[in-house]
Scaffold this motif. Sequence first.
Motif, PDB file in Angstrom:
ATOM      1  N   LEU A 171      44.378  77.402   8.384  1.00  0.00           N
ATOM      2  CA  LEU A 171      45.158  77.597   9.597  1.00  0.00           C
ATOM      3  C   LEU A 171      46.611  77.935   9.275  1.00  0.00           C
ATOM      4  CD1 LEU A 171      43.563  74.810  11.750  1.00  0.00           C
ATOM      5  CD2 LEU A 171      43.771  77.204  12.439  1.00  0.00           C
ATOM      6  N   LYS A 172      47.183  78.775  10.131  1.00  0.00           N
ATOM      7  CA  LYS A 172      48.570  79.218   9.990  1.00  0.00           C
ATOM      8  C   LYS A 172      49.351  78.824  11.236  1.00  0.00           C
ATOM      9  CE  LYS A 172      46.905  83.376   7.596  1.00  0.00           C
ATOM     10  NZ  LYS A 172      46.903  84.859   7.603  1.00  0.00           N
ATOM     11  N   PRO A 173      50.668  78.704  11.114  1.00  0.00           N
ATOM     12  CA  PRO A 173      51.464  78.374  12.300  1.00  0.00           C
ATOM     13  C   PRO A 173      51.236  79.360  13.453  1.00  0.00           C
ATOM     14  CG  PRO A 173      52.774  78.061  10.331  1.00  0.00           C
ATOM     15  CD  PRO A 173      51.478  78.679   9.889  1.00  0.00           C
ATOM     16  N   GLU A 174      50.973  80.613  13.144  1.00  0.00           N
ATOM     17  CA  GLU A 174      50.753  81.598  14.208  1.00  0.00           C
ATOM     18  C   GLU A 174      49.407  81.423  14.910  1.00  0.00           C
ATOM     19  OE1 GLU A 174      51.630  82.168  11.022  1.00  0.00           O
ATOM     20  OE2 GLU A 174      50.670  83.999  10.233  1.00  0.00           O
TER      21      GLU A 174
ATOM     22  N   ALA B  21      49.673  73.510   8.109  1.00  0.00           N
ATOM     23  CA  ALA B  21      49.262  74.831   7.650  1.00  0.00           C
ATOM     24  C   ALA B  21      48.332  74.694   6.445  1.00  0.00           C
ATOM     25  CB  ALA B  21      50.472  75.672   7.290  1.00  0.00           C
ATOM     26  N   GLY B  22      47.276  75.479   6.452  1.00  0.00           N
ATOM     27  CA  GLY B  22      46.269  75.399   5.402  1.00  0.00           C
ATOM     28  C   GLY B  22      45.119  74.472   5.725  1.00  0.00           C
ATOM     29  N   GLY B  23      45.271  73.693   6.765  1.00  0.00           N
ATOM     30  CA  GLY B  23      44.242  72.747   7.155  1.00  0.00           C
ATOM     31  C   GLY B  23      43.143  73.377   7.991  1.00  0.00           C
ATOM     32  N   SER B  24      42.247  72.521   8.473  1.00  0.00           N
ATOM     33  CA  SER B  24      41.081  72.977   9.227  1.00  0.00           C
ATOM     34  C   SER B  24      40.890  72.157  10.491  1.00  0.00           C
ATOM     35  CB  SER B  24      39.814  72.859   8.373  1.00  0.00           C
ATOM     36  OG  SER B  24      39.888  73.661   7.213  1.00  0.00           O
TER      37      SER B  24
END
Length: 120
Positions: A85-88, A13-16
């Motif tokens: 990016l988020k888990p959803e 999460a938080g990545g790209s």
Amino acid sequence: VQLQASGGGLVQAGGSLRLSCAPSGRTFSSFNMGWFRQAPGKEREFVAAISWGGARTNYAESVQGRFTISKDNVKNTVYLQMNSLKPEDTAVYYCAADSISTAPNEYNYWGQGTQVTVSS
């Protein structure tokens, strides 16, 4: 005519990630292009679209400000840059051609999909 999507993977999460989509069989420089995604047990949903020349873009509210769609007509490739990016956002992502609509049935060509998994 086939669309080949690539670039998916596992990210925290938080990545790209950057997805790419290239057609085989013909040039898509004159085509509007879109990205959709489908999570398990859910319907396919619109993510982003871009006009053939790149002047117009359209985004789902859920990705607005985080995702960017772009098109390189020289390389005959469309990209989806996904940041924060988020888990959803976890889903299979599909590229599609021949529309800028949010409705999947407006598109005539589809890629095979690439898996994006975002861990929390």
